[in-house]
Design a protein around this motif. Sequence first.
Motif: not given
Length: 210
Positions: A17-24, A162-171, A9-13, A173-178
């Motif tokens: 800027a990408v906010a830290p993600a939770a450990a997964q 592009a790296g951010l998109g790869m992460i979003m796709q692999e997790t 959500g922070v990426v969109v707003l 979240d195709e909308k934010h990957a796009l």
Amino acid sequence: MRLLKLAIGVVVLAGLAVAPAAAQAPQVTPPGKQKKLPQPPAKLPRVFGDKTKNLDFLFGALKAAPDQESAKAVEARIWALWTATPSDTAALLMARAKLAMDGKDTDVALKLLDAVIKLRPDYIEAWNRRATIYYLQNDYSRSMEDIRQVLIREPRHFGALAGLGMIMQETGDEKHALEAFRKALAINPYLERVPDLVKSLSEKVEGRDI
């Protein structure tokens, strides 16, 4: 995943800027799928002059490039400016980190990049390379945090986007990957693989919304 969605959500707003993600838990890359991000060419041209003015000019030239060959020449100069550092110590540590990465010794590479970041926190390429290692290790939380640091310093970093998109796709979240892929492509229209990813994700995401 709740904190990961908050980060997205922070990426969109914030736009870039990408906010830290939770450990997964690390995810396993499917067989036959190679994890690959945009990387600087093996040989980079020498660059001189005002870095900021040069980058502004080169990004304009990249967007207006008439073909792949012209774009790759401009892209190499951009990578050269991103990679250049006035610190001999940082340059030496980066060279050793690359050797360690080439030798698959990621623990050593990470320690060297940690040292560079501590020495020169303004040096974009150290953050970007560490983000790449974390991505290849499926440590998306740390990778996203380093991507955030890259984009704070250089919002036009098409490799980080592009790296951010790869992460979003692999997790999943195709909308934010796009969205991330489209931002990367708007900056560098000749990125490899990204146009195909945008096409396939557009069909999935936008087709699903109809």
